[in-house]
Design an enzyme around this catalytic site. Structure first.
Site, mmCIF file in Angstrom:
data_model
loop_
_atom_site.group_PDB
_atom_site.id
_atom_site.type_symbol
_atom_site.label_atom_id
_atom_site.label_comp_id
_atom_site.label_asym_id
_atom_site.label_seq_id
_atom_site.Cartn_x
_atom_site.Cartn_y
_atom_site.Cartn_z
ATOM 1 N N ASP A 157 0.872 -1.214 -0.071
ATOM 2 C CA ASP A 157 0.130 0.138 -0.113
ATOM 3 C C ASP A 157 0.838 1.264 -0.108
ATOM 4 O O ASP A 157 1.764 1.441 0.839
ATOM 5 C CB ASP A 157 -0.848 -0.043 1.308
ATOM 6 N N ASP A 161 -15.416 -3.602 -1.371
ATOM 7 C CA ASP A 161 -15.063 -2.812 0.130
ATOM 8 C C ASP A 161 -16.268 -2.674 0.532
ATOM 9 O O ASP A 161 -17.018 -1.843 0.235
ATOM 10 C CB ASP A 161 -14.067 -1.850 0.073
#
Length: 249
Positions: A8, A129
């Site tokens: 990330d 998500d």
């Protein structure tokens, strides 16, 4: 099952967030290309990259780091974060990204995802998500009224390569994945489902592996903190391939 180690990116550093909160950041490596090479050298067959700044900005931000990663490894990569147009999809695929992950536009403009899947077979992944059973978009800050199965079912015949399902509440929290919700989604569609969010231990991997219908798992913080040892994790997932091969024989 494939293990996708997560890199990330925030401000061109490798970080992990707690439940997607940009203010709750832990930096694990200031050199993303170095981190990518470590994963590749230790046997990983894929990388999962997220442009966190891009997810909030709605456009690529950590482009330098992504390109440095692509230049440092020879394994396939998938990238999400701020990819919301055909032009951005083409931009990344032309630079060597193997698959792009589309989340926000999968909800807000699903026709673009379907068109992209036709133009770029096996290179489009839908990212779903969710928090409390509802899909969230735009860097996880915008909660919708859709549930994950509704979104996934829309793309059933679109030709997308996979669906990544992330339970936001579990992400970075080291509390284990939402196995039940992941399996429920995988049973509802024929598209391969990749589990993400909260995968912390070998026990988590084994539980997902033994479900028999999950195609891959994404892990980040557990690999960096060492609660999930990379070599052991890869061996556990290789054993699932061996079991499948044996059953076919």
């Amino acid at each position: 099952m494939i293990l996708y180690p997560a890199i990330d990116l925030k401000d061109n550093q490798v970080v992990r967030l707690l439940r997607g909160n940009m203010d709750k950041t832990t930096v694990f490596n200031v050199n993303p290309a170095d981190q990518a090479k470590k994963f590749a050298d230790n046997g990983c067959s894929w990388l999962h990259l997220v442009d966190l700044n891009g997810a909030f900005a709605g456009k690529p931000i950590n482009t330098t780091s992504v390109e440095q990663i692509l230049n440092s490894v020879n394994i396939p990569t998938q990238l999400g974060g701020g990819i919301r147009s055909l032009e951005t999809i083409e931009y990344w695929l032309n630079r060597g990204i193997t698959r792009v992950i589309l989340g926000t536009i999968a909800v807000e403009n699903p026709e673009i995802v379907c068109k992209a899947a036709r133009l770029y077979p096996d290179q489009i992944v839908v990212g779903i998500d969710a928090i409390d059973g509802k899909v969230a978009t735009r860097g996880w800050v915008n909660e919708t009224n859709f549930n994950p199965i509704e979104i996934a079912s829309f793309f059933e015949d679109a030709g997308v390569a996979a669906i990544i399902f992330t339970d936001i509440y579990r992400d970075g929290a080291m509390q284990g994945p939402n196995i039940d919700a992941t399996i429920q989604l995988a049973k509802a569609v024929s598209i391969p489902v990749i589990a993400s969010g909260g995968i912390t231990s070998l026990k988590d991997l084994i539980s997902l592996r033994n479900a028999g219908i999950i195609s891959g798992v994404i892990s980040g913080r557990a690999l960096y903190d060492g609660t999930l040892e990379l070599t052991q994790a890869l061996e556990v997932l290789r054993s699932s391939a061996n079991m499948t091969s044996h059953s076919i024989d």
